[in-house]
Design a protein around this motif. Structure first.
Motif, PDB file in Angstrom:
ATOM      1  N   SER A 152       0.832  -1.194   0.000  1.00  0.00           N
ATOM      2  CA  SER A 152       0.000   0.000   0.000  1.00  0.00           C
ATOM      3  C   SER A 152       0.873   1.252   0.000  1.00  0.00           C
ATOM      4  CB  SER A 152      -0.892   0.012   1.238  1.00  0.00           C
ATOM      5  OG  SER A 152      -0.091   0.225   2.400  1.00  0.00           O
ATOM      6  N   LEU A 153       0.216   2.368  -0.159  1.00  0.00           N
ATOM      7  CA  LEU A 153       0.921   3.640  -0.031  1.00  0.00           C
ATOM      8  C   LEU A 153       1.546   3.776   1.342  1.00  0.00           C
ATOM      9  CD1 LEU A 153      -1.498   6.133  -1.793  1.00  0.00           C
ATOM     10  CD2 LEU A 153       0.873   5.660  -2.420  1.00  0.00           C
ATOM     11  N   GLU A 154       0.898   3.225   2.338  1.00  0.00           N
ATOM     12  CA  GLU A 154       1.449   3.298   3.696  1.00  0.00           C
ATOM     13  C   GLU A 154       2.795   2.568   3.768  1.00  0.00           C
ATOM     14  OE1 GLU A 154       1.907   5.055   6.975  1.00  0.00           O
ATOM     15  OE2 GLU A 154       0.153   5.463   5.749  1.00  0.00           O
ATOM     16  N   ASP A 155       2.930   1.459   3.054  1.00  0.00           N
ATOM     17  CA  ASP A 155       4.215   0.750   3.011  1.00  0.00           C
ATOM     18  C   ASP A 155       5.288   1.633   2.370  1.00  0.00           C
ATOM     19  OD1 ASP A 155       3.276  -1.781   4.082  1.00  0.00           O
ATOM     20  OD2 ASP A 155       2.282  -2.090   2.154  1.00  0.00           O
ATOM     21  N   VAL A 156       4.918   2.329   1.309  1.00  0.00           N
ATOM     22  CA  VAL A 156       5.864   3.218   0.632  1.00  0.00           C
ATOM     23  C   VAL A 156       6.200   4.403   1.534  1.00  0.00           C
ATOM     24  CG1 VAL A 156       6.230   4.689  -1.386  1.00  0.00           C
ATOM     25  CG2 VAL A 156       5.066   2.486  -1.643  1.00  0.00           C
ATOM     26  N   ARG A 157       5.187   4.949   2.183  1.00  0.00           N
ATOM     27  CA  ARG A 157       5.439   6.056   3.118  1.00  0.00           C
ATOM     28  C   ARG A 157       6.395   5.622   4.229  1.00  0.00           C
ATOM     29  NH1 ARG A 157      -0.451   6.923   2.460  1.00  0.00           N
ATOM     30  NH2 ARG A 157      -0.691   8.852   1.283  1.00  0.00           N
ATOM     31  N   ALA A 158       6.199   4.423   4.744  1.00  0.00           N
ATOM     32  CA  ALA A 158       7.069   3.925   5.821  1.00  0.00           C
ATOM     33  C   ALA A 158       8.507   3.781   5.332  1.00  0.00           C
ATOM     34  CB  ALA A 158       6.541   2.595   6.356  1.00  0.00           C
ATOM     35  N   GLU A 159       8.679   3.313   4.113  1.00  0.00           N
ATOM     36  CA  GLU A 159      10.031   3.177   3.563  1.00  0.00           C
ATOM     37  C   GLU A 159      10.673   4.546   3.373  1.00  0.00           C
ATOM     38  OE1 GLU A 159      13.622   1.740   1.952  1.00  0.00           O
ATOM     39  OE2 GLU A 159      12.151   0.896   3.341  1.00  0.00           O
ATOM     40  N   LEU A 160       9.901   5.501   2.876  1.00  0.00           N
ATOM     41  CA  LEU A 160      10.437   6.852   2.716  1.00  0.00           C
ATOM     42  C   LEU A 160      10.781   7.462   4.066  1.00  0.00           C
ATOM     43  CD1 LEU A 160       8.085   8.152  -0.103  1.00  0.00           C
ATOM     44  CD2 LEU A 160      10.527   7.633  -0.309  1.00  0.00           C
ATOM     45  N   ALA A 161       9.958   7.217   5.061  1.00  0.00           N
ATOM     46  CA  ALA A 161      10.246   7.727   6.411  1.00  0.00           C
ATOM     47  C   ALA A 161      11.515   7.089   6.965  1.00  0.00           C
ATOM     48  CB  ALA A 161       9.067   7.457   7.339  1.00  0.00           C
ATOM     49  N   ARG A 162      11.693   5.795   6.702  1.00  0.00           N
ATOM     50  CA  ARG A 162      12.897   5.098   7.161  1.00  0.00           C
ATOM     51  C   ARG A 162      14.144   5.739   6.566  1.00  0.00           C
ATOM     52  NH1 ARG A 162      16.656   1.890   5.498  1.00  0.00           N
ATOM     53  NH2 ARG A 162      15.824   1.673   3.403  1.00  0.00           N
ATOM     54  N   ARG A 163      14.023   6.183   5.338  1.00  0.00           N
ATOM     55  CA  ARG A 163      15.158   6.790   4.643  1.00  0.00           C
ATOM     56  C   ARG A 163      15.394   8.234   5.046  1.00  0.00           C
ATOM     57  NH1 ARG A 163      14.508   4.873  -1.652  1.00  0.00           N
ATOM     58  NH2 ARG A 163      14.253   2.645  -1.230  1.00  0.00           N
ATOM     59  N   GLY A 164      14.454   8.833   5.733  1.00  0.00           N
ATOM     60  CA  GLY A 164      14.573  10.235   6.125  1.00  0.00           C
ATOM     61  C   GLY A 164      15.849  10.485   6.906  1.00  0.00           C
ATOM     62  N   GLY A 165      16.548  11.546   6.563  1.00  0.00           N
ATOM     63  CA  GLY A 165      17.770  11.905   7.263  1.00  0.00           C
ATOM     64  C   GLY A 165      18.993  11.129   6.794  1.00  0.00           C
ATOM     65  N   ILE A 166      18.801  10.236   5.838  1.00  0.00           N
ATOM     66  CA  ILE A 166      19.927   9.476   5.288  1.00  0.00           C
ATOM     67  C   ILE A 166      20.252  10.079   3.921  1.00  0.00           C
ATOM     68  CG2 ILE A 166      20.725   7.220   4.473  1.00  0.00           C
ATOM     69  CD1 ILE A 166      18.640   5.938   6.327  1.00  0.00           C
ATOM     70  N   SER A 167      21.487  10.342   3.679  1.00  0.00           N
ATOM     71  CA  SER A 167      21.902  10.856   2.376  1.00  0.00           C
ATOM     72  C   SER A 167      21.486   9.869   1.291  1.00  0.00           C
ATOM     73  CB  SER A 167      23.418  11.049   2.374  1.00  0.00           C
ATOM     74  OG  SER A 167      24.006  10.652   1.180  1.00  0.00           O
ATOM     75  N   GLY A 168      21.016  10.400   0.177  1.00  0.00           N
ATOM     76  CA  GLY A 168      20.635   9.542  -0.943  1.00  0.00           C
ATOM     77  C   GLY A 168      21.779   8.666  -1.414  1.00  0.00           C
ATOM     78  N   LEU A 169      22.978   9.211  -1.423  1.00  0.00           N
ATOM     79  CA  LEU A 169      24.145   8.426  -1.840  1.00  0.00           C
ATOM     80  C   LEU A 169      24.437   7.306  -0.841  1.00  0.00           C
ATOM     81  CD1 LEU A 169      26.479  11.302  -3.081  1.00  0.00           C
ATOM     82  CD2 LEU A 169      25.139   9.703  -4.469  1.00  0.00           C
ATOM     83  N   ALA A 170      24.323   7.607   0.445  1.00  0.00           N
ATOM     84  CA  ALA A 170      24.571   6.588   1.471  1.00  0.00           C
ATOM     85  C   ALA A 170      23.501   5.509   1.423  1.00  0.00           C
ATOM     86  CB  ALA A 170      24.610   7.223   2.857  1.00  0.00           C
ATOM     87  N   GLU A 171      22.250   5.912   1.214  1.00  0.00           N
ATOM     88  CA  GLU A 171      21.167   4.939   1.158  1.00  0.00           C
ATOM     89  C   GLU A 171      21.357   4.014  -0.037  1.00  0.00           C
ATOM     90  OE1 GLU A 171      17.764   2.722   0.558  1.00  0.00           O
ATOM     91  OE2 GLU A 171      18.377   4.229  -0.907  1.00  0.00           O
ATOM     92  N   LYS A 172      21.700   4.567  -1.170  1.00  0.00           N
ATOM     93  CA  LYS A 172      21.916   3.764  -2.376  1.00  0.00           C
ATOM     94  C   LYS A 172      23.093   2.818  -2.170  1.00  0.00           C
ATOM     95  CE  LYS A 172      22.467   3.816  -7.298  1.00  0.00           C
ATOM     96  NZ  LYS A 172      22.514   4.494  -8.546  1.00  0.00           N
ATOM     97  N   ALA A 173      24.166   3.294  -1.567  1.00  0.00           N
ATOM     98  CA  ALA A 173      25.340   2.451  -1.306  1.00  0.00           C
ATOM     99  C   ALA A 173      24.974   1.291  -0.388  1.00  0.00           C
ATOM    100  CB  ALA A 173      26.465   3.280  -0.725  1.00  0.00           C
ATOM    101  N   SER A 174      24.085   1.526   0.574  1.00  0.00           N
ATOM    102  CA  SER A 174      23.705   0.444   1.488  1.00  0.00           C
ATOM    103  C   SER A 174      22.932  -0.636   0.772  1.00  0.00           C
ATOM    104  CB  SER A 174      22.888   0.990   2.660  1.00  0.00           C
ATOM    105  OG  SER A 174      21.571   1.319   2.273  1.00  0.00           O
ATOM    106  N   ARG A 175      22.182  -0.286  -0.276  1.00  0.00           N
ATOM    107  CA  ARG A 175      21.436  -1.279  -1.052  1.00  0.00           C
ATOM    108  C   ARG A 175      22.373  -2.084  -1.943  1.00  0.00           C
ATOM    109  NH1 ARG A 175      17.426   1.598  -4.432  1.00  0.00           N
ATOM    110  NH2 ARG A 175      18.343   3.554  -3.764  1.00  0.00           N
ATOM    111  N   GLU A 176      23.425  -1.475  -2.423  1.00  0.00           N
ATOM    112  CA  GLU A 176      24.331  -2.147  -3.356  1.00  0.00           C
ATOM    113  C   GLU A 176      25.163  -3.215  -2.670  1.00  0.00           C
ATOM    114  OE1 GLU A 176      26.434   1.101  -5.129  1.00  0.00           O
ATOM    115  OE2 GLU A 176      24.726   1.629  -6.403  1.00  0.00           O
ATOM    116  N   THR A 177      25.340  -3.123  -1.352  1.00  0.00           N
ATOM    117  CA  THR A 177      26.161  -4.107  -0.646  1.00  0.00           C
ATOM    118  C   THR A 177      25.346  -5.307  -0.192  1.00  0.00           C
ATOM    119  OG1 THR A 177      25.844  -2.958   1.476  1.00  0.00           O
ATOM    120  CG2 THR A 177      27.766  -2.344   0.153  1.00  0.00           C
ATOM    121  N   LYS A 178      24.066  -5.279  -0.395  1.00  0.00           N
ATOM    122  CA  LYS A 178      23.203  -6.390   0.050  1.00  0.00           C
ATOM    123  C   LYS A 178      23.152  -7.493  -0.964  1.00  0.00           C
ATOM    124  CE  LYS A 178      20.376  -3.592   3.016  1.00  0.00           C
ATOM    125  NZ  LYS A 178      19.107  -3.019   3.317  1.00  0.00           N
TER     126      LYS A 178
END
Length: 105
Positions: A79-105
């Protein structure tokens, strides 16, 4: 409830509906691969509208894109709520850092 929440609610009611009388029900009946394909087509049309520098057309294509994304999310049980929760989780994290964390998984 905002317009996207309302739209998602309507989309959910169309699931399992008559594909002959509802475009949304027809998308669900065709399956996730077709829904995803349609989302990709709408994404391409959105990009084309953006490149043409036509705000009205971009707005229309963005609305189509959002609609088809909501159909896909609903089909996947999300749902949109799931997407909102993911965006909230990412809040305050640099976009570059967040992307780098996904690439190491």
């Amino acid at each position: 409830m905002d317009v996207l929440d309302q739209l998602q609610s309507v989309i959910a009611t169309r699931r399992g509906g008559d594909p002959e009388s509802s475009y949304t029900a027809k998308l669900f009946a065709r399956g996730r691969a077709k829904i995803a394909q349609k989302l990709g087509e709408e994404a391409t049309e959105t990009v084309i509208a953006a490149m043409q520098d036509d705000p009205a057309e971009l707005t229309k294509e963005a609305a189509d894109l959002m609609f088809h994304l909501l159909v896909l999310l609903t089909d996947a049980g999300l749902s949109l709520e799931d997407v909102r929760a993911e965006l909230a989780r990412r809040g305050g994290i640099s976009g570059l850092a967040e992307k780098a964390s996904r690439e190491t998984k």
